[in-house]
Structure formats: C-alpha cells, structure tokens
Design an enzyme around this catalytic site. Structure first.
Site, PDB file in Angstrom:
ATOM      1  N   HIS A 188     -12.259  -6.432  22.164  1.00  0.00           N
ATOM      2  CA  HIS A 188     -12.344  -7.872  22.438  1.00  0.00           C
ATOM      3  C   HIS A 188     -12.479  -8.083  23.939  1.00  0.00           C
ATOM      4  CE1 HIS A 188     -11.398  -9.195  18.376  1.00  0.00           C
ATOM      5  NE2 HIS A 188     -10.366  -8.383  18.363  1.00  0.00           N
ATOM      6  N   ASP A 239      -9.854   1.946  13.493  1.00  0.00           N
ATOM      7  CA  ASP A 239      -9.998   0.486  13.470  1.00  0.00           C
ATOM      8  C   ASP A 239     -10.230  -0.026  14.892  1.00  0.00           C
ATOM      9  OD1 ASP A 239     -10.192  -2.115  12.618  1.00  0.00           O
ATOM     10  OD2 ASP A 239      -8.062  -2.371  12.155  1.00  0.00           O
ATOM     11  N   ASN A 293      -4.404  -6.707  13.012  1.00  0.00           N
ATOM     12  CA  ASN A 293      -4.463  -6.951  11.571  1.00  0.00           C
ATOM     13  C   ASN A 293      -4.785  -5.643  10.858  1.00  0.00           C
ATOM     14  OD1 ASN A 293      -5.069  -7.704   8.953  1.00  0.00           O
ATOM     15  ND2 ASN A 293      -6.478  -9.331   9.507  1.00  0.00           N
ATOM     16  N   ARG A 335     -19.494  -4.172  17.075  1.00  0.00           N
ATOM     17  CA  ARG A 335     -19.753  -5.567  17.456  1.00  0.00           C
ATOM     18  C   ARG A 335     -21.223  -5.960  17.575  1.00  0.00           C
ATOM     19  NH1 ARG A 335     -14.941  -6.877  15.677  1.00  0.00           N
ATOM     20  NH2 ARG A 335     -13.215  -6.636  17.141  1.00  0.00           N
ATOM     21  N   HIS A 390      -6.772   0.804   6.722  1.00  0.00           N
ATOM     22  CA  HIS A 390      -5.588   0.618   7.576  1.00  0.00           C
ATOM     23  C   HIS A 390      -4.292   0.299   6.801  1.00  0.00           C
ATOM     24  CE1 HIS A 390      -7.008  -3.448   6.999  1.00  0.00           C
ATOM     25  NE2 HIS A 390      -7.893  -3.398   7.980  1.00  0.00           N
ATOM     26  N   HIS A 395     -13.887   3.945  10.416  1.00  0.00           N
ATOM     27  CA  HIS A 395     -13.555   2.526  10.592  1.00  0.00           C
ATOM     28  C   HIS A 395     -13.648   2.145  12.074  1.00  0.00           C
ATOM     29  CE1 HIS A 395     -10.782  -0.944   9.085  1.00  0.00           C
ATOM     30  NE2 HIS A 395     -11.504  -1.339  10.124  1.00  0.00           N
ATOM     31  N   ASP A 435     -14.314  -5.796   5.706  1.00  0.00           N
ATOM     32  CA  ASP A 435     -13.179  -5.653   6.620  1.00  0.00           C
ATOM     33  C   ASP A 435     -13.114  -6.787   7.631  1.00  0.00           C
ATOM     34  OD1 ASP A 435     -10.930  -4.068   7.721  1.00  0.00           O
ATOM     35  OD2 ASP A 435     -12.205  -4.084   9.483  1.00  0.00           O
ATOM     36  N   ASN A 481     -18.702  -6.626  10.015  1.00  0.00           N
ATOM     37  CA  ASN A 481     -18.411  -8.001  10.463  1.00  0.00           C
ATOM     38  C   ASN A 481     -19.026  -8.276  11.830  1.00  0.00           C
ATOM     39  OD1 ASN A 481     -16.559  -6.203  11.595  1.00  0.00           O
ATOM     40  ND2 ASN A 481     -14.873  -7.675  11.591  1.00  0.00           N
ATOM     41  N   HIS A 492     -10.050  -4.215   2.681  1.00  0.00           N
ATOM     42  CA  HIS A 492      -9.093  -4.760   3.644  1.00  0.00           C
ATOM     43  C   HIS A 492      -8.050  -5.515   2.817  1.00  0.00           C
ATOM     44  CE1 HIS A 492      -8.080  -7.058   7.476  1.00  0.00           C
ATOM     45  NE2 HIS A 492      -7.513  -7.805   6.537  1.00  0.00           N
TER      46      HIS A 492
END
Length: 428
Positions: free
Chosen positions: A307, A303, A276, A60, A230, A56, A150, A90, A177
């Site tokens: 950012h 996870d 999250n 990006r 998660h 997981h 996810d 994602n 998720h």
C-alpha cells in the site's frame, strides 16, 4: 549462458556439496566438482533451497501501480528468494477475463525476475453474484488453474458450489478468503480481550471458521479441490485437520505474520499491524506453528499486500489492511519454525517451494536440487542476523510490520532457470 558452480552449499540444510549449473539446468551435484569454465559462487556453508514459490501475492497491476507493479513486485520476490509468484485477482480492472490475466502473465515474462502466474477471479468483479470466465482464463496463454476472490469471500454457498464443480473439469482449485461478511461488519481487529479494552470492532474467529467448515463440506460433496487462504485461528486448524482425516481434498496456507505477530501489537494503534485476517492471539500463533510443522497447514504464503504511504499513515479506522512480505518471509519462517526446532530446512523447502508448486501447478518450480532439474534456486545465509530496513526494499511500498526488528537469515543469491536475479544480496 555461462556455467555457474555453487561451491560448498548445504543443499536443503544437509552436508556441503557443489552444484553445477549449465545454461538453464542443474547438470551435476556432488563433491569436488570441476570449476573449469564456470563462474564460481563460494557458498561457504550457506543453505541452498529450490526457488521459493508464493501462492498468494498482490502485484496490484493493473490499476494500483502507485503501490506496486509487476516489475517492482517481482524484484521484491527475487530479493526474497522467490522464483515464482501467483498474482491475486483484485486488481483494477479485476482479473476476471482472459485478457486481464494474459496481460499480467506477459508482464511477468517481460521483466524476467520471477515467473508470474495470474490467479483468476471466481466471480465477475469480485461481486460474488456471477461466475467469471473460469474456462476462458484456464484456456488462455496464462493457463490459470487457481481462482480466488481474495480480499472478499465467496459467501454464497451456491456460487461456491458451482465454482468447485466448474474447476473440477480441468483440475483447478478455488482458493477461498474465509470471512463471513455479516459477522465482520465494522470489524477492525481480532475479537477478544484486546479489542474490548481498545474499543475497536471485533473480528471473531468464527467468521473464518464457519466458512472453512462449509467449504470443506462442499468440496467433499462435489469431489473438488479447495484451498484455504491465510488461515489464522486455532479453530480453523482443527477444522482442516478433521477434513483431511476424512479424505477431503483441502489444502491450507499460513502467512509469516500470523506465525509471529499477535493482536497485542494493536495496542500501539499503528496501522502497519492492520491486516485481513487480523493478527490473532498467542494461542492461535502457536497452534498455527504446530499445524505447519505437522502438515495440517500445507504451505507458507506471504499475502504480500503493498500500500502507498498515504493509505497506511493515517488513523487506524481509515487505514488499508495489509502488509508487504516477500522480502522478509523466509527470515520470519527461520525465526518461528527453524530456530525453534519445529522444521528443518528440508521442511522449509517442502512448505515454501515443493507444495505450493504442486497446489498451483507451477511447471518447473518446486523441483529437487538434482541433476536434470531446472536451475531455480535460492541461496540463504542462515547465520546472518540484522534489523529490517524497509528503505532498502525492492517493493514500491514500505508497509512492513518488521521495521527495526532483528530477524535471522538473508537471501544472498537467486537463480531463475540458471540466470542470476540476485547476487550478493543485490538485484541484477
């Protein structure tokens, strides 16, 4: 490729042994092995593990290269002892077609710091309305076997059932998720005493638990595999434990941060703790540790959610959710599971290498440290203890909840098929 002799390593935490690598392969494990013609790495009692596997990871790329790329993410992975990572879907565009997953797969091959196995989206655009090209992604060069939306929950029971039926045909798995969206509208943190005192929107445990309960029943009905991403609450642990007792084909993961951190940290309003699913209570943390120890929770996954600075350095409500984790995961697991006596190093290898490789079908990874096996290895100085400095991270992002915190253990070397990607704590 030259030979390498790792001398005096505690293989899976056992007695010191020598491990000889020739090319891509471990050729001998034993005591007093000859170093003739080999580069010698003096392990001095450090622990040698099979290369870690993360089921997981968010890399990006494509679309959010300002936060991470396949190159920077895999460099971070190698720094943390990983030889294989599964990249979540994602991205922008979403990895919901054979073309996108092949792009990510080939970028991983090109950079060579660790193997990258793309995860395909369950639904087109992660919108939850129409199944994505699951078969085409599986048949592509990337050979996708794990599918997940996810970041979003596949909340439509019919869509989830169809996905489980589809992947069953080729032995795939749907990684859910678990977040009932109607129960988490406006949610900012775990629902409980702290959220009430701070006046932040509460994220109830039942929002996770209700989806897990539904999905294990769907998996039982279909006869397919479901994986819970998660997992974060004590109630979720009990549902998974019940499902396994019935023989349902369910696996589950826990993140390092959910093994260590609690919602009390949100009192600082520091968005680095916004994630999250949210940080939960101390009761949940201890339930997760016990479940990982007894095998109810199968694996540890990071996870890893990078950012850029501006997405985290803002007021709590506007901040993005997520934490980086590849470079600190093993240290947190040592702190919470090994140093507490809940797991030994063989258990860590099982939860962070062997089982994630099996769940994701990562060929050549999660293999025993023995002759004839691929030389995917991680050497750990378990006696080391130091404070976390994100300035030294290989990841492009710095949103770690551990800045300045003292943690044990340090990965000193990582080998991917016999090639050193990390030497003395420095990337090659």
């Amino acid at each position: 490729m030259s030979k390498t002799l790792i001398r005096g390593a505690k293989v899976l935490g056992g007695e010191p042994q020598d491990v000889l690598i020739d090319g891509r392969t471990i050729v001998e494990v034993g005591s007093g092995l000859s170093a003739e013609g080999a580069e010698v790495v003096e392990a001095d009692g450090k622990v040698l593990l099979p290369g870690l596997v993360d089921l997981h990871t968010h890399l990006r790329e494509p679309g959010r290269e300002d936060s991470e790329t396949v190159l920077t993410g895999t460099r971070a992975a190698a720094s943390g002892g990983y030889t294989a990572v599964f990249a979540m879907a994602n991205t922008f565009p979403v990895a919901d077609t054979a073309g996108v997953v092949e792009q990510v797969y080939r970028l991983g091959q090109q950079h060579g710091y660790c193997d990258v196995q793309p995860i395909g989206a369950v639904t087109v655009g992660l919108e939850g309305r129409k199944l994505a090209e699951l078969g085409a992604m599986h048949e592509s060069a990337a050979g996708v076997t794990v599918f997940s939306d996810d970041g979003k929950c596949v909340d439509d029971a019919v869509i989830m059932r169809r996905a489980l039926e589809y992947v069953k045909a080729f032995g795939g798995v749907v990684a859910q998720h678990a977040q009932e969206p109607r129960l988490t509208e406006g949610a900012q943190m775990n629902e409980g005493v702290v959220s009430a005192e701070l006046g932040l929107g509460g994220w109830p445990a039942v929002a996770e638990e209700s989806i897990i309960a539904r999905d294990v029943l769907l998996a039982e009905h279909v006869g397919s595999r479901v994986h819970i991403c998660h997992l974060s609450t004590a109630g979720s642990v009990e549902i998974v434990r019940w499902a396994k007792s019935r023989g349902i084909d369910v696996t589950a993961e826990v993140t390092p941060h959910h093994l260590l951190l609690t919602d009390e940290l949100v009192r600082t309003y520091n968005p680095v703790y916004k994630v999250n699913p949210p940080l939960r209570t101390e009761r949940d943390v201890y339930a997760l540790r016990e479940a990982l120890a007894d095998g109810t929770i199968d694996i540890v996954s990071t996870d890893h959610a990078p950012h850029p600075h501006e997405d985290k350095d803002c007021e709590w409500a506007a901040a993005a959710m997520g934490m980086v984790g590849l470079e600190t995961a093993l240290s947190v697991v040592q702190e919470t599971m090994v140093d507490t006596g809940l797991l030994d190093w063989a258990g860590v290898a099982d939860r962070m290498s062997f089982k994630p490789a099996v769940i994701g079908r990562a060929a050549g990874h999660g293999r025993p440290v023995s002759a004839g096996e691929p030389a995917n290895l991680t050497l750990v100085d378990t006696a080391y203890r130091g404070s976390v400095d994100p300035a030294g991270f290989a990841s492009r992002s710095r949103n770690t909840p551990y800045e300045g915190r003292e943690l044990p253990g340090r990965v000193t070397h990582t080998w991917l098929r016999g090639k050193a990607t990390l030497v003395d704590g420095k990337l090659t």
